[in-house]
Design a protein around this motif. Structure first.
Motif, short mmCIF file in Angstrom:
data_model
loop_
_atom_site.label_atom_id
_atom_site.label_comp_id
_atom_site.label_asym_id
_atom_site.label_seq_id
_atom_site.Cartn_x
_atom_site.Cartn_y
_atom_site.Cartn_z
N ILE A 36 27.30 -27.94 3.85
CA ILE A 36 27.00 -26.53 3.55
C ILE A 36 28.06 -25.93 2.63
O ILE A 36 27.75 -25.06 1.81
N ASN A 37 29.31 -26.39 2.72
CA ASN A 37 30.34 -25.86 1.83
C ASN A 37 30.05 -26.16 0.37
O ASN A 37 30.44 -25.41 -0.53
N ASN A 38 29.39 -27.27 0.12
CA ASN A 38 29.00 -27.60 -1.25
C ASN A 38 28.02 -26.55 -1.78
O ASN A 38 28.15 -26.07 -2.91
N VAL A 39 27.05 -26.19 -0.93
CA VAL A 39 26.07 -25.17 -1.32
C VAL A 39 26.77 -23.83 -1.56
O VAL A 39 26.51 -23.15 -2.56
N VAL A 115 29.98 -24.13 14.22
CA VAL A 115 29.71 -25.56 14.24
C VAL A 115 29.44 -25.98 15.67
O VAL A 115 29.91 -25.35 16.63
N GLY A 116 28.67 -27.02 15.82
CA GLY A 116 28.36 -27.45 17.17
C GLY A 116 27.95 -28.90 17.23
O GLY A 116 27.84 -29.59 16.21
N ILE A 117 27.70 -29.35 18.43
CA ILE A 117 27.26 -30.72 18.67
C ILE A 117 25.75 -30.70 18.83
O ILE A 117 25.22 -29.98 19.67
N MET A 118 25.08 -31.48 17.99
CA MET A 118 23.62 -31.51 18.05
C MET A 118 23.13 -32.79 18.71
O MET A 118 23.75 -33.86 18.58
N VAL A 191 26.02 -25.37 11.59
CA VAL A 191 24.70 -24.76 11.69
C VAL A 191 24.29 -24.25 10.30
O VAL A 191 25.08 -23.64 9.59
N GLY A 192 23.04 -24.53 9.93
CA GLY A 192 22.53 -24.06 8.65
C GLY A 192 22.74 -25.01 7.49
O GLY A 192 22.27 -24.73 6.38
N ALA A 193 23.41 -26.13 7.73
CA ALA A 193 23.66 -27.08 6.64
C ALA A 193 22.37 -27.78 6.23
O ALA A 193 21.51 -28.07 7.08
N PRO A 238 16.59 -19.86 9.43
CA PRO A 238 17.57 -20.74 8.78
C PRO A 238 18.44 -21.53 9.76
O PRO A 238 19.08 -22.49 9.36
N LEU A 239 18.47 -21.12 11.03
CA LEU A 239 19.38 -21.72 12.00
C LEU A 239 18.67 -22.83 12.76
O LEU A 239 18.37 -22.73 13.95
#
Length: 321
Positions: A36-39, A115-118, A191-193, A238-239
């Motif tokens: 997501i940081n790239n976006v 951020v979380g564990i999916m 989240v959201g990546a 988006p989430l």
């Protein structure tokens, strides 16, 4: 350390189109595509280029360490990342022992970054405690920030990395790919990546495991990194993976710069961002939550670049030291 600047020419061609010849070229380091940081870096660079005299070059790099090292070596002007990781790099602590990067300063505070564990939507894993004995990524050689993020999240449930069945990984994208392939029972991601949406579609749905939101849990987070905190998210399109109100470890994603960068460059950069929140939001929905008035948020250690401070004082949002 060498970076293949030519490899990102195609990714940044759109940003370069129509830029005045007199514009100053500046480099903006970020993570690889899929993160997501790239976006976020692409969105910010596009807006800054359109509303300043700066010509932006977005450079995907293999890790936060590579980004910060490039700024430290004066090869790039900007980087993006977790305030806690940037602080560790600045101080030469944790993953950056004997590799301090004192050239790092802040340009602006960007967004709360949960951020979380999916896990898979139909997984028998219902809580963090259920991760005991499960296949979970460890190592994070190319993404050392993965270690404190996973440690802090697990610690809120009284677990450590010794309680899971560790599967070595190099970084976020490889771990997500292993999860998608069924080699992991759970993994960490933002989240959201874009990668989360990809994995969600590939495995028939994912969900994030919540952390506790008690004062004790928040204290546990801060014992790992001082600028971690807890944030509760509600389901929204988006989430992906937020299927009910879910509390997750959160840090502030910030834009760093270097002490070598001229004041005027940083001034133009933050001014363009501050004045164009609506355009940022049109390019990515996460920026609907971007608060320009919070760009100068104060943190436990890191200081802001003089060029940024000058602008924040001019517009009356500077409350720092």
């Amino acid at each position: 350390m060498k970076f293949r600047f030519a490899a990102v020419a195609a990714a940044t061609a759109l940003l370069c189109a129509g830029t005045p010849a007199a514009a100053r070229v500046v480099a903006f380091g970020t993570l690889q595509p899929g993160a997501i940081n790239n976006v976020f870096a692409q969105v910010i660079a596009k807006v800054v280029q359109e509303h300043s005299k700066l010509q932006m070059r977005v450079l995907p790099m293999r890790s936060g360490d590579a980004q910060f090292s490039a700024v430290q070596a004066k090869r790039t002007e900007f980087a993006i990342g977790d305030i806690n990781d940037i602080t560790a790099a600045y101080l030469g602590k944790h993953a950056y022992v004997h590799r301090a990067k004192p050239n790092l300063l802040l340009a602006f505070n960007m967004l709360a970054f949960p951020v979380g564990i999916m896990v898979r939507k139909d997984s028998e894993i219902k809580s963090l405690r259920d991760l005991r004995g499960k296949r979970f990524p460890v190592g994070w050689n190319a993404f050392p920030n993965g270690v404190p993020l996973t440690e802090a999240t697990l610690a809120t449930a009284g677990l450590t990395l010794k309680d899971v069945r560790g599967i070595p990984t190099s970084g976020l994208i490889p771990a997500a790919n292993d999860f998608k392939a069924g080699k992991l029972d759970a993994t960490m991601f933002a989240v959201g990546a874009p990668k989360v949406a990809e994995v969600n579609a590939a495995v028939g749905g994912i969900r994030f495991l919540p952390i506790a939101s008690t004062p004790a849990a928040v204290k546990t987070l801060k014992s790992v990194r001082p600028d971690y905190y807890a944030l509760t998210l509600k389901p929204a399109r988006p989430l992906v993976g937020i299927v009910a109100p879910t509390t997750l470890l959160t840090f502030d994603d910030v834009i760093a710069t270097g002490a070598h960068v001229p004041d005027e460059v940083v001034y133009q950069f933050v001014k363009a961002v501050h004045e164009n929140q609506a355009e940022l939001a049109r390019n990515h929905p996460a920026f609907r939550h971007f608060r320009p008035a919070n760009m100068a948020k104060q943190f436990s250690v890191m200081k802001y670049h003089p060029g940024a401070v000058r602008y924040y004082k001019e517009i009356g949002i500077w409350k720092g030291r």
